[in-house]
Scaffold this active site. Structure first.
Site, short mmCIF file in Angstrom:
data_model
loop_
_atom_site.label_atom_id
_atom_site.label_comp_id
_atom_site.label_asym_id
_atom_site.label_seq_id
_atom_site.Cartn_x
_atom_site.Cartn_y
_atom_site.Cartn_z
N ARG A 1 0.84 -1.22 0.00
CA ARG A 1 0.00 0.00 0.00
C ARG A 1 0.87 1.25 0.00
O ARG A 1 1.39 1.70 1.04
CB ARG A 1 -0.92 0.02 1.22
CG ARG A 1 -1.80 1.24 1.31
CD ARG A 1 -2.82 1.34 0.22
NE ARG A 1 -3.78 0.24 0.31
CZ ARG A 1 -4.61 -0.05 -0.69
NH1 ARG A 1 -4.59 0.63 -1.80
NH2 ARG A 1 -5.45 -1.07 -0.57
N ARG B 1 1.54 -6.37 -10.40
CA ARG B 1 1.70 -5.61 -9.16
C ARG B 1 2.21 -6.48 -8.02
O ARG B 1 2.94 -6.01 -7.15
CB ARG B 1 0.37 -4.98 -8.80
CG ARG B 1 0.36 -4.19 -7.53
CD ARG B 1 -0.87 -3.35 -7.34
NE ARG B 1 -2.08 -4.09 -7.07
CZ ARG B 1 -3.10 -3.57 -6.36
NH1 ARG B 1 -3.00 -2.33 -5.87
NH2 ARG B 1 -4.21 -4.26 -6.14
N HIS C 1 0.74 3.70 -10.47
CA HIS C 1 -0.28 4.12 -9.49
C HIS C 1 0.38 4.94 -8.36
O HIS C 1 0.39 4.52 -7.20
CB HIS C 1 -0.92 2.85 -8.93
CG HIS C 1 -2.22 3.02 -8.21
ND1 HIS C 1 -2.36 3.74 -7.06
CD2 HIS C 1 -3.45 2.50 -8.46
CE1 HIS C 1 -3.60 3.67 -6.62
NE2 HIS C 1 -4.30 2.94 -7.45
N ASP D 1 -12.25 9.71 -6.96
CA ASP D 1 -11.75 8.55 -7.72
C ASP D 1 -12.14 8.80 -9.17
O ASP D 1 -13.23 8.47 -9.62
CB ASP D 1 -12.40 7.27 -7.21
CG ASP D 1 -11.70 6.01 -7.73
OD1 ASP D 1 -12.01 4.92 -7.23
OD2 ASP D 1 -10.83 6.15 -8.62
N GLU E 1 -2.10 9.24 -10.95
CA GLU E 1 -1.61 8.03 -11.62
C GLU E 1 -1.46 8.26 -13.13
O GLU E 1 -2.35 8.83 -13.77
CB GLU E 1 -2.58 6.89 -11.36
CG GLU E 1 -2.81 6.65 -9.87
CD GLU E 1 -4.04 5.82 -9.57
OE1 GLU E 1 -4.36 4.93 -10.38
OE2 GLU E 1 -4.69 6.08 -8.54
#
Ligand code: TA6
Length: 272
Positions: free
Chosen positions: A49, A75, A144, A187, A245
């Site tokens: 994270r 990822r 990201h 978002d 991002e």
């Protein structure tokens, strides 16, 4: 989990083989620029994270809405460290990932991805994808990037004015009027190639996010409720971060013929 730690007169940084993820960068004389949760989980199967997760070959649940793991298999894959070097205070780290190390029956193509990270006064990262298959491939990708900020509701994000975006919170499609402010969960997937500036009055700096080979910019802050729902995200940590991002997602997914290579890059700089 192998990690390259760098500490030079220009900057400190850390890049891990897990996900080829930048997990720290602090240019000399600045506060950390890349954010990492206090609760980040470093298990092989989990996404770390914070930092700059590499989302590939799909973003979120993918265009079908049914792809797992979220944000693609790259990822959480163990990338191969190809090289790590330092010259004049600038650290360069290159990782690679191929279909032999990570793939999915839902995306069964032969590919070679490389992640090049250059850490100095600026952070420069390039994701290159080479179509090794004899078929045309299509993929989504995102760097990201989690940025550290003094207080999310106080920042002003410029550069996206006039860009159309899909708002994943409201489900609407609309156009950005004025700067982006964080006054709740944000978002948004913008159709934009523009440079973004994050003005941070608390840390008294502006972060400049310049990109190439990217037609999508995503801005994300989970705000209070979403932060509380994530176990690897402190309840109060939403105030100290924003994601800007660098991506190609949705209608801007990359289409690559056999033998073609696509490069997407981001450069982050700090202006006090
Ligand atoms: O980039 C924004 C986003 O797609 C949000 O919708 C949220 O899911 C975020 O990524 C984090 O995703 P993750 O899988 O890392 O929890």
């Amino acid at each position: 989990m192998g990690t390259i730690e760098s500490r030079t007169p220009l900057a400190e940084g850390r890049v891990t083989d897990h996900g080829a993820q930048v997990v720290a960068w602090r240019p000399a004389g600045s506060e950390p620029v890349i954010w990492l949760s206090r609760h980040a989980v470093w298990d092989p199967g989990s996404a770390i994270r914070g930092g700059i997760p590499i989302c590939f070959p799909w973003f979120g649940p993918g265009r079908s809405g049914e792809m797992t793991p979220a944000h693609g298999f790259a990822r959480t894959a163990q990338w191969t460290l190809e090289s790590a070097s330092e010259s004049d205070g600038v650290t360069r780290v290159v990782h690679a990932l191929t279909h032999e190390q990570a793939s999915s029956p839902r995306w069964p193509f032969r590919y070679r991805a490389t992640a090049t990270v250059i850490l100095g006064k600026t952070l420069h990262m390039v994701l290159a994808v080479d179509n090794m298959d004899d078929r045309t491939i299509s993929f989504e990708a995102a760097l990201h990037t989690y940025l550290a900020v003094g207080d999310a509701p106080s920042i002003v994000i410029n550069g996206l004015q006039g860009a159309r975006y899909h708002d994943k919170v409201t489900g609407s499609d609309t156009m950005q009027e004025g700067p982006v402010r964080i006054d709740g969960e944000v978002d948004r997937v913008y159709a934009s190639t523009a440079t973004v500036e994050v003005h941070d009055p608390v840390l008294d700096r502006t972060l400049v996010i310049k990109k190439s080979g990217s037609a999508s910019t995503i801005v994300w802050n989970p705000w209070v409720e979403k932060a509380r729902m994530m176990t690897d995200f402190g309840d109060d940590e939403w105030r100290s971060m924003v994601c800007v991002e660098t991506a190609n997602v949705g209608d801007h997914a990359v289409i690559l013929a056999p033998g073609e290579v696509h490069e997407m890059s981001v450069t982050v700089s700090v202006h006090q």
